[in-house]
Design a protein around this motif. Structure first.
Motif, mmCIF file in Angstrom:
data_model
loop_
_atom_site.group_PDB
_atom_site.id
_atom_site.type_symbol
_atom_site.label_atom_id
_atom_site.label_comp_id
_atom_site.label_asym_id
_atom_site.label_seq_id
_atom_site.Cartn_x
_atom_site.Cartn_y
_atom_site.Cartn_z
ATOM 1 N N SER A 12 -43.184 -26.858 -128.977
ATOM 2 C CA SER A 12 -44.793 -27.021 -128.663
ATOM 3 C C SER A 12 -45.439 -25.740 -128.409
ATOM 4 O O SER A 12 -44.864 -24.824 -127.898
ATOM 5 C CB SER A 12 -44.693 -28.056 -127.360
ATOM 6 O OG SER A 12 -43.992 -28.901 -127.471
ATOM 7 N N THR A 13 -46.544 -25.888 -128.862
ATOM 8 C CA THR A 13 -47.512 -24.502 -128.416
ATOM 9 C C THR A 13 -48.319 -24.852 -127.403
ATOM 10 O O THR A 13 -48.805 -25.993 -126.865
ATOM 11 C CB THR A 13 -48.304 -24.419 -129.754
ATOM 12 O OG1 THR A 13 -49.331 -25.609 -130.042
ATOM 13 C CG2 THR A 13 -47.619 -24.363 -131.002
ATOM 14 N N ALA A 14 -49.133 -23.763 -126.928
ATOM 15 C CA ALA A 14 -49.924 -23.642 -126.002
ATOM 16 C C ALA A 14 -51.124 -24.721 -126.044
ATOM 17 O O ALA A 14 -51.583 -25.358 -125.310
ATOM 18 C CB ALA A 14 -50.603 -22.301 -125.532
ATOM 19 N N GLU A 40 -52.236 -15.558 -125.845
ATOM 20 C CA GLU A 40 -52.236 -16.796 -126.157
ATOM 21 C C GLU A 40 -52.406 -17.902 -124.867
ATOM 22 O O GLU A 40 -53.150 -18.952 -125.001
ATOM 23 C CB GLU A 40 -50.981 -17.272 -126.743
ATOM 24 C CG GLU A 40 -50.697 -16.456 -127.990
ATOM 25 C CD GLU A 40 -52.024 -16.576 -129.103
ATOM 26 O OE1 GLU A 40 -52.606 -17.654 -129.200
ATOM 27 O OE2 GLU A 40 -52.479 -15.544 -129.787
ATOM 28 N N THR A 41 -52.026 -17.262 -123.613
ATOM 29 C CA THR A 41 -52.217 -18.281 -122.544
ATOM 30 C C THR A 41 -53.724 -17.978 -122.029
ATOM 31 O O THR A 41 -54.297 -19.046 -121.766
ATOM 32 C CB THR A 41 -51.364 -17.417 -121.278
ATOM 33 O OG1 THR A 41 -49.963 -17.613 -121.575
ATOM 34 C CG2 THR A 41 -51.794 -18.195 -119.921
ATOM 35 N N ALA A 42 -54.221 -16.793 -122.307
ATOM 36 C CA ALA A 42 -55.885 -16.888 -122.118
ATOM 37 C C ALA A 42 -56.496 -17.339 -123.048
ATOM 38 O O ALA A 42 -57.542 -18.122 -122.740
ATOM 39 C CB ALA A 42 -55.986 -15.316 -121.933
ATOM 40 N N ARG A 43 -56.353 -17.656 -124.331
ATOM 41 C CA ARG A 43 -56.914 -18.335 -125.119
ATOM 42 C C ARG A 43 -56.932 -19.818 -125.040
ATOM 43 O O ARG A 43 -57.830 -20.413 -125.170
ATOM 44 C CB ARG A 43 -56.171 -18.037 -126.755
ATOM 45 C CG ARG A 43 -56.908 -18.719 -127.822
ATOM 46 C CD ARG A 43 -56.099 -18.528 -129.170
ATOM 47 N NE ARG A 43 -55.478 -17.299 -129.307
ATOM 48 C CZ ARG A 43 -56.223 -16.162 -130.068
ATOM 49 N NH1 ARG A 43 -57.255 -16.265 -130.279
ATOM 50 N NH2 ARG A 43 -55.604 -15.060 -130.109
ATOM 51 N N ALA A 44 -55.556 -20.241 -124.810
ATOM 52 C CA ALA A 44 -55.592 -21.853 -124.361
ATOM 53 C C ALA A 44 -56.483 -22.008 -123.203
ATOM 54 O O ALA A 44 -57.118 -23.130 -123.314
ATOM 55 C CB ALA A 44 -54.164 -22.144 -124.141
ATOM 56 N N LEU A 45 -56.487 -21.246 -122.139
ATOM 57 C CA LEU A 45 -57.290 -21.775 -121.088
ATOM 58 C C LEU A 45 -58.748 -21.559 -121.351
ATOM 59 O O LEU A 45 -59.631 -22.089 -120.928
ATOM 60 C CB LEU A 45 -57.008 -20.814 -119.841
ATOM 61 C CG LEU A 45 -55.618 -20.888 -119.460
ATOM 62 C CD1 LEU A 45 -55.268 -19.594 -118.339
ATOM 63 C CD2 LEU A 45 -55.271 -22.329 -118.744
ATOM 64 N N SER A 252 -46.120 -21.730 -119.708
ATOM 65 C CA SER A 252 -47.194 -21.201 -118.710
ATOM 66 C C SER A 252 -48.437 -22.119 -118.611
ATOM 67 O O SER A 252 -48.767 -22.493 -117.733
ATOM 68 C CB SER A 252 -47.642 -19.702 -119.379
ATOM 69 O OG SER A 252 -46.446 -18.951 -119.005
ATOM 70 N N VAL A 253 -48.904 -22.413 -119.739
ATOM 71 C CA VAL A 253 -50.199 -23.340 -119.812
ATOM 72 C C VAL A 253 -49.702 -24.722 -119.510
ATOM 73 O O VAL A 253 -50.702 -25.108 -118.697
ATOM 74 C CB VAL A 253 -50.599 -23.336 -121.271
ATOM 75 C CG1 VAL A 253 -51.726 -24.183 -121.505
ATOM 76 C CG2 VAL A 253 -51.222 -21.988 -121.683
ATOM 77 N N LEU A 254 -48.773 -25.108 -119.791
ATOM 78 C CA LEU A 254 -48.253 -26.506 -119.139
ATOM 79 C C LEU A 254 -48.620 -26.527 -117.504
ATOM 80 O O LEU A 254 -49.213 -27.488 -117.074
ATOM 81 C CB LEU A 254 -47.063 -26.851 -119.487
ATOM 82 C CG LEU A 254 -46.436 -28.161 -119.015
ATOM 83 C CD1 LEU A 254 -46.728 -29.350 -119.967
ATOM 84 C CD2 LEU A 254 -44.898 -28.331 -118.488
ATOM 85 N N LEU A 255 -47.807 -25.566 -116.964
ATOM 86 C CA LEU A 255 -47.874 -25.256 -115.438
ATOM 87 C C LEU A 255 -49.109 -25.126 -114.814
ATOM 88 O O LEU A 255 -49.780 -25.398 -113.840
ATOM 89 C CB LEU A 255 -46.907 -24.311 -114.976
ATOM 90 C CG LEU A 255 -45.258 -24.710 -115.313
ATOM 91 C CD1 LEU A 255 -44.507 -23.589 -114.816
ATOM 92 C CD2 LEU A 255 -44.899 -25.958 -114.469
ATOM 93 N N ALA A 256 -50.100 -24.273 -115.651
ATOM 94 C CA ALA A 256 -51.240 -23.685 -115.210
ATOM 95 C C ALA A 256 -52.350 -24.784 -115.408
ATOM 96 O O ALA A 256 -53.326 -24.683 -114.668
ATOM 97 C CB ALA A 256 -51.859 -22.587 -115.971
ATOM 98 N N ALA A 257 -52.539 -25.709 -116.204
ATOM 99 C CA ALA A 257 -53.495 -26.799 -116.323
ATOM 100 C C ALA A 257 -53.037 -28.125 -116.798
ATOM 101 O O ALA A 257 -54.045 -28.991 -116.847
ATOM 102 C CB ALA A 257 -54.454 -26.165 -117.670
ATOM 103 N N SER A 258 -51.901 -28.422 -117.213
ATOM 104 C CA SER A 258 -51.729 -29.823 -117.723
ATOM 105 C C SER A 258 -51.653 -30.681 -116.515
ATOM 106 O O SER A 258 -51.207 -30.706 -115.571
ATOM 107 C CB SER A 258 -50.367 -29.816 -118.437
ATOM 108 O OG SER A 258 -49.922 -31.332 -118.797
ATOM 109 N N PRO A 259 -52.359 -32.053 -116.686
ATOM 110 C CA PRO A 259 -52.247 -33.076 -115.775
ATOM 111 C C PRO A 259 -50.758 -33.552 -115.435
ATOM 112 O O PRO A 259 -50.227 -33.935 -114.473
ATOM 113 C CB PRO A 259 -53.103 -34.194 -116.357
ATOM 114 C CG PRO A 259 -53.349 -33.999 -117.579
ATOM 115 C CD PRO A 259 -53.098 -32.511 -117.949
ATOM 116 N N LEU A 260 -49.785 -33.148 -116.517
ATOM 117 C CA LEU A 260 -48.603 -33.705 -116.418
ATOM 118 C C LEU A 260 -47.848 -32.996 -115.300
ATOM 119 O O LEU A 260 -46.658 -33.349 -114.848
ATOM 120 C CB LEU A 260 -47.875 -33.449 -117.604
ATOM 121 C CG LEU A 260 -48.252 -34.221 -118.910
ATOM 122 C CD1 LEU A 260 -47.574 -33.878 -120.357
ATOM 123 C CD2 LEU A 260 -47.934 -35.545 -118.828
ATOM 124 N N THR A 261 -48.290 -31.651 -114.965
ATOM 125 C CA THR A 261 -47.806 -31.060 -113.848
ATOM 126 C C THR A 261 -48.620 -31.042 -112.660
ATOM 127 O O THR A 261 -48.293 -30.064 -111.594
ATOM 128 C CB THR A 261 -47.314 -29.748 -114.395
ATOM 129 O OG1 THR A 261 -48.412 -29.124 -114.885
ATOM 130 C CG2 THR A 261 -46.108 -29.708 -115.355
#
Length: 310
Positions: A12-14, A40-45, A252-261
């Protein structure tokens, strides 16, 4: 408590894990945001609408990346601020200059398996950068995180934590022979223990803190690696299945922003799912010592003393 899983995995990708998430009005900091998975973390956010600050040593590189991110995402709220994580004055200045709430802090920057280097305090440089710098930064930003009401802190660790617990009797290799991989592993264990203790201390402020293994990604982080591989490690590197930077940023993005976490705290994730205990013959997993609450408290108290030194 059952293990936390998501529909996402190794490949899975960011962009995939944050698809459909709206971060408008939210503010994020990504350390090491000018290279590797930090970009890529910054890009996704940024794609999701967040205001993103790249906290970097090389501000010229940071400005170039910020310009590219603004152009590619259409989000012009991408900024750059200087920080040298191994320099306590630089860390304090960054925190002091931050104003307003902070919703997302991704402690992503790091150094890996470098030759023995010491800070002016005599600290081993990997521990000073990877752990103490981020520890001091996060503490310095505590008020901003608390002001957000539901802030998330992400601590980028590594499967290399399996190589070493924190050696409290000789954290800085003053006595034991220096080994670059043991030093790196120790610093990555510290990243996990930080998340464990911060999760406990800061729950009442609505701050969640988690750690993760991004996966094996070929980036500038590995610039010292070729000179420090044993034959067995060389074989592992040659046979490894590597992730792209977009895949490496996903957890990183999952933990930073996903409602799943949402509400998840004090955990260690890999491949977008909570890690299990290590199993012989299988890569990955999280060492029990990295989640040990007594060690987490002991490390926190040691770190407070060190970063407070005058």
């Amino acid at each position: 408590m059952s293990r936390i899983t998501t529909p996402f995995g190794f490949e899975s990708t960011a962009a995939e894990v944050i698809a459909g998430v709206d971060l408008s009005g939210r503010r994020a900091i990504v350390t090491g945001g000018a290279s590797g998975i930090g970009v890529e973390t910054a890009r996704a956010l940024a794609v999701a609408g967040a205001e993103v600050t790249l906290a970097v040593r090389n501000t010229a590189a940071g400005e170039r990346v910020a310009g590219q991110l603004i152009e590619s995402t259409g989000n012009n709220h991408v900024f750059v601020a200087p920080i040298e994580l191994a320099d306590r004055a630089s860390v304090r200045a960054f925190a002091a200059n931050w104003t307003g709430p902070l919703h997302i802090l991704v402690n992503n920057a790091g150094v890996m398996a470098e030759p023995l280097t010491r800070t002016p305090e005599g600290w081993e440089h990997q521990f000073a950068t990877n752990h103490l710098g981020h520890f001091g930064l996060t503490l310095g930003l505590y008020d901003a995180l608390a002001a957000a009401g539901d802030a998330r802190v992400v601590s980028v660790s590594s499967s290399a934590h399996l190589r070493s617990d924190v050696h409290f009797d000789d954290v800085h290799f003053d006595v034991r022979p220096y080994d670059p991989w043991a030093a790196y592993g120790q610093s990555k264990t510290a990243n996990v223990l930080f998340a464990v203790e911060a999760a406990k201390r800061w729950a009442s402020a609505g701050i969640v803190v988690n750690a993760l293994m991004p996966g094996g990604i070929r980036t500038a982080l590995q610039r010292h690696v070729e000179n420090n591989l044993t034959p067995a490690m060389q074989k592992l590197f040659d046979e490894a299945t590597w992730k792209t930077v977009e895949q490496g940023a996903a957890t990183s993005v999952l933990l930073a922003a996903s409602p799943l976490t949402a509400g998840v705290t004090g955990k260690y994730f890999e491949d977008n799912n909570e890690a299990e205990a290590p199993v012989e013959g299988r890569n990955g997993g999280v060492a029990p010592y990295a989640l040990d609450p007594e060690s987490a408290t002991r490390l926190w108290e040691l770190s407070e003393r060190l970063v407070a030194q005058v």
